[in-house]
Design an enzyme around this catalytic site. Structure first.
Site, PDB file in Angstrom:
ATOM      1  N   ARG A   1     -14.435  62.010 164.486  1.00 42.22           N
ATOM      2  CA  ARG A   1     -14.780  61.787 165.892  1.00 42.22           C
ATOM      3  C   ARG A   1     -13.504  61.820 166.726  1.00 42.22           C
ATOM      4  O   ARG A   1     -12.502  61.200 166.352  1.00 42.22           O
ATOM      5  CB  ARG A   1     -15.432  60.419 166.097  1.00 42.22           C
ATOM      6  CG  ARG A   1     -16.710  60.175 165.324  1.00 42.22           C
ATOM      7  CD  ARG A   1     -17.135  58.729 165.525  1.00 42.22           C
ATOM      8  NE  ARG A   1     -18.191  58.322 164.619  1.00 42.22           N
ATOM      9  CZ  ARG A   1     -18.425  57.056 164.268  1.00 42.22           C
ATOM     10  NH1 ARG A   1     -17.637  56.092 164.752  1.00 42.22           N
ATOM     11  NH2 ARG A   1     -19.401  56.763 163.449  1.00 42.22           N
TER      12      ARG A   1
ATOM     13  N   HIS B   1     -12.923  57.237 161.331  1.00 34.84           N
ATOM     14  CA  HIS B   1     -13.496  58.513 161.776  1.00 34.84           C
ATOM     15  C   HIS B   1     -12.525  59.273 162.672  1.00 34.84           C
ATOM     16  O   HIS B   1     -12.551  60.507 162.730  1.00 34.84           O
ATOM     17  CB  HIS B   1     -14.803  58.263 162.533  1.00 34.84           C
ATOM     18  CG  HIS B   1     -15.943  57.838 161.676  1.00 34.84           C
ATOM     19  ND1 HIS B   1     -16.692  58.727 160.932  1.00 34.84           N
ATOM     20  CD2 HIS B   1     -16.471  56.610 161.434  1.00 34.84           C
ATOM     21  CE1 HIS B   1     -17.640  58.070 160.278  1.00 34.84           C
ATOM     22  NE2 HIS B   1     -17.525  56.786 160.559  1.00 34.84           N
TER      23      HIS B   1
ATOM     24  N   ASP C   1     -20.131  59.017 157.199  1.00 34.20           N
ATOM     25  CA  ASP C   1     -21.330  58.187 157.081  1.00 34.20           C
ATOM     26  C   ASP C   1     -22.372  58.994 156.327  1.00 34.20           C
ATOM     27  O   ASP C   1     -22.622  60.167 156.666  1.00 34.20           O
ATOM     28  CB  ASP C   1     -21.854  57.785 158.461  1.00 34.20           C
ATOM     29  CG  ASP C   1     -20.928  56.839 159.190  1.00 34.20           C
ATOM     30  OD1 ASP C   1     -20.022  56.269 158.545  1.00 34.20           O
ATOM     31  OD2 ASP C   1     -21.099  56.669 160.413  1.00 34.20           O
TER      32      ASP C   1
ATOM     33  N   TYR D   1     -23.764  44.790 155.537  1.00 38.30           N
ATOM     34  CA  TYR D   1     -22.718  44.787 156.550  1.00 38.30           C
ATOM     35  C   TYR D   1     -23.371  45.110 157.895  1.00 38.30           C
ATOM     36  O   TYR D   1     -24.252  45.978 157.959  1.00 38.30           O
ATOM     37  CB  TYR D   1     -21.635  45.815 156.224  1.00 38.30           C
ATOM     38  CG  TYR D   1     -20.436  45.756 157.127  1.00 38.30           C
ATOM     39  CD1 TYR D   1     -19.463  44.780 156.961  1.00 38.30           C
ATOM     40  CD2 TYR D   1     -20.278  46.678 158.165  1.00 38.30           C
ATOM     41  CE1 TYR D   1     -18.354  44.720 157.791  1.00 38.30           C
ATOM     42  CE2 TYR D   1     -19.176  46.622 159.005  1.00 38.30           C
ATOM     43  CZ  TYR D   1     -18.219  45.630 158.815  1.00 38.30           C
ATOM     44  OH  TYR D   1     -17.128  45.563 159.652  1.00 38.30           O
TER      45      TYR D   1
ATOM     46  N   HIS E   1     -25.091  48.612 159.280  1.00 38.10           N
ATOM     47  CA  HIS E   1     -24.975  49.615 158.223  1.00 38.10           C
ATOM     48  C   HIS E   1     -26.157  49.555 157.255  1.00 38.10           C
ATOM     49  O   HIS E   1     -26.028  49.908 156.086  1.00 38.10           O
ATOM     50  CB  HIS E   1     -23.654  49.426 157.459  1.00 38.10           C
ATOM     51  CG  HIS E   1     -22.454  49.909 158.213  1.00 38.10           C
ATOM     52  ND1 HIS E   1     -22.001  49.281 159.355  1.00 38.10           N
ATOM     53  CD2 HIS E   1     -21.621  50.966 158.015  1.00 38.10           C
ATOM     54  CE1 HIS E   1     -20.934  49.919 159.819  1.00 38.10           C
ATOM     55  NE2 HIS E   1     -20.693  50.939 159.024  1.00 38.10           N
TER      56      HIS E   1
ATOM     57  N   ASP F   1     -28.764  51.445 157.432  1.00 36.86           N
ATOM     58  CA  ASP F   1     -29.422  52.744 157.285  1.00 36.86           C
ATOM     59  C   ASP F   1     -28.473  53.848 156.831  1.00 36.86           C
ATOM     60  O   ASP F   1     -28.824  55.022 156.821  1.00 36.86           O
ATOM     61  CB  ASP F   1     -30.087  53.143 158.597  1.00 36.86           C
ATOM     62  CG  ASP F   1     -29.097  53.273 159.764  1.00 36.86           C
ATOM     63  OD1 ASP F   1     -27.905  52.923 159.577  1.00 36.86           O
ATOM     64  OD2 ASP F   1     -29.522  53.704 160.844  1.00 36.86           O
ATOM     65  N   HIS F   2     -27.246  53.496 156.460  1.00 38.37           N
ATOM     66  CA  HIS F   2     -26.307  54.490 155.957  1.00 38.37           C
ATOM     67  C   HIS F   2     -25.178  53.784 155.205  1.00 38.37           C
ATOM     68  O   HIS F   2     -25.053  52.556 155.267  1.00 38.37           O
ATOM     69  CB  HIS F   2     -25.720  55.328 157.099  1.00 38.37           C
ATOM     70  CG  HIS F   2     -24.783  54.576 157.999  1.00 38.37           C
ATOM     71  ND1 HIS F   2     -25.213  53.740 159.013  1.00 38.37           N
ATOM     72  CD2 HIS F   2     -23.416  54.517 158.041  1.00 38.37           C
ATOM     73  CE1 HIS F   2     -24.174  53.209 159.635  1.00 38.37           C
ATOM     74  NE2 HIS F   2     -23.059  53.655 159.057  1.00 38.37           N
TER      75      HIS F   2
ATOM     76  N   HIS G   1     -21.024  53.966 154.905  1.00 39.62           N
ATOM     77  CA  HIS G   1     -19.767  54.487 155.428  1.00 39.62           C
ATOM     78  C   HIS G   1     -18.728  54.463 154.308  1.00 39.62           C
ATOM     79  O   HIS G   1     -18.552  53.442 153.634  1.00 39.62           O
ATOM     80  CB  HIS G   1     -19.285  53.618 156.593  1.00 39.62           C
ATOM     81  CG  HIS G   1     -17.859  53.877 157.000  1.00 39.62           C
ATOM     82  ND1 HIS G   1     -17.523  54.666 158.072  1.00 39.62           N
ATOM     83  CD2 HIS G   1     -16.686  53.438 156.457  1.00 39.62           C
ATOM     84  CE1 HIS G   1     -16.209  54.704 158.181  1.00 39.62           C
ATOM     85  NE2 HIS G   1     -15.671  53.979 157.208  1.00 39.62           N
TER      86      HIS G   1
END
Length: 258
Positions: free
Chosen positions: A173, A189, A196, A224, A227, A229-230, A232
């Site tokens: 990013r 990022h 992710d 955490y 987080h 749904d994914h 990192h």
């Protein structure tokens, strides 16, 4: 879709046609380095040089539990151990020596731009609809180099999970993109170090737990905040610019990753 994949599909289609003349079908060449990199010599402990560094990038995901492979161009015990894990994972002779069998497998795994075959720069570039590798704290070349190392770790993670697809929902990013999505000011990022991930065949906890063996020093997942749904993953221990060098931070308490 990769060019080689298209070639294989075209060959398969041609062979399936009634009365197709086999002699007119040109099969895709065997996997090899092509536009990427070819190792000029067998590598063993005590060697050093640019070819060792290229090898270290590709075995960075086989560092072992809680460890990393330093990309320093020196073939020491750390690199030999990673090569052994790579060899064992792919059913090769396990001797810690990087020679023809090891290189052949690497060539089969990589595309012409040196990315592993299941991940691409496009998947990890600026994720706010603009694409590209500029706008972060590092130069474009340094950011892309970080992303390449991250992709080889992701390839190892994918293989460790049974070669089932992993999907990158956010990679590099720019500062503007990171601000737009609400990322932290020092997010990995920004450096091209992070990804992710989601999976449609493995649980997030399986992904988080396996990542501990694949050279990731930052892991955040279920348990955490934000987080659930994914997962990192990042390489913060190798990032010398952000003050987190030599730092390991794992937090996915629902998965027993702490």
């Amino acid at each position: 879709m990769r060019v080689n994949t298209l070639k294989r599909a075209a060959v398969a289609f041609a062979l399936a046609l009634p009365g197709a003349a086999v002699a007119t079908v040109v099969a895709a060449p065997p996997a090899h380095a092509d536009g990427c990199y070819t190792w000029p010599r067998t590598l063993t402990q005590g060697r050093s040089g640019a070819d060792v560094r290229e090898l270290q990038i590709r075995v960075a995901g086989w560092a072992g539990y809680g460890d990393i492979v330093h990309i320093d161009g020196r073939y020491g015990p750390e690199t030999a151990a990673a090569v052994k894990r790579f060899q064992a994972a792919y059913g090769l002779r396990v001797d810690g020596i990087a020679g023809p069998q090891t290189y052949a497998k690497i060539y089969a795994l990589q595309d012409n731009d040196c990315t592993p075959k299941h991940f691409s720069y496009a998947e990890l570039d600026n994720g706010c609809g603009t694409g590209g590798w500029s706008g972060g704290p590092l130069s474009t070349s340094a950011t892309r180099a970080n992303a390449l190392r991250a992709m080889w770790k992701l390839e190892a993670l994918r293989h460790s999970l049974g070669d089932k697809p992993l999907y990158v929902t956010s990679g590099f990013r720019s500062v503007a993109c990171n601000r737009k999505v609400g990322g932290t000011a020092g997010s990995q990022h920004l450096y091209g170090n992070a990804a992710d991930l989601i999976s449609r065949s493995r649980t997030l906890c399986e992904v988080a737990r396996s990542a501990r063996d694949q050279g990731f020093s930052g892991i955040f997942g279920p348990g955490y905040p934000d987080h659930g749904d994914h997962v990192h993953v990042d390489s913060r221990r190798e990032n010398k610019q952000d003050g987190l060098a030599n730092t390991t931070d794992w937090s996915a308490s629902d998965c027993g990753v702490n």
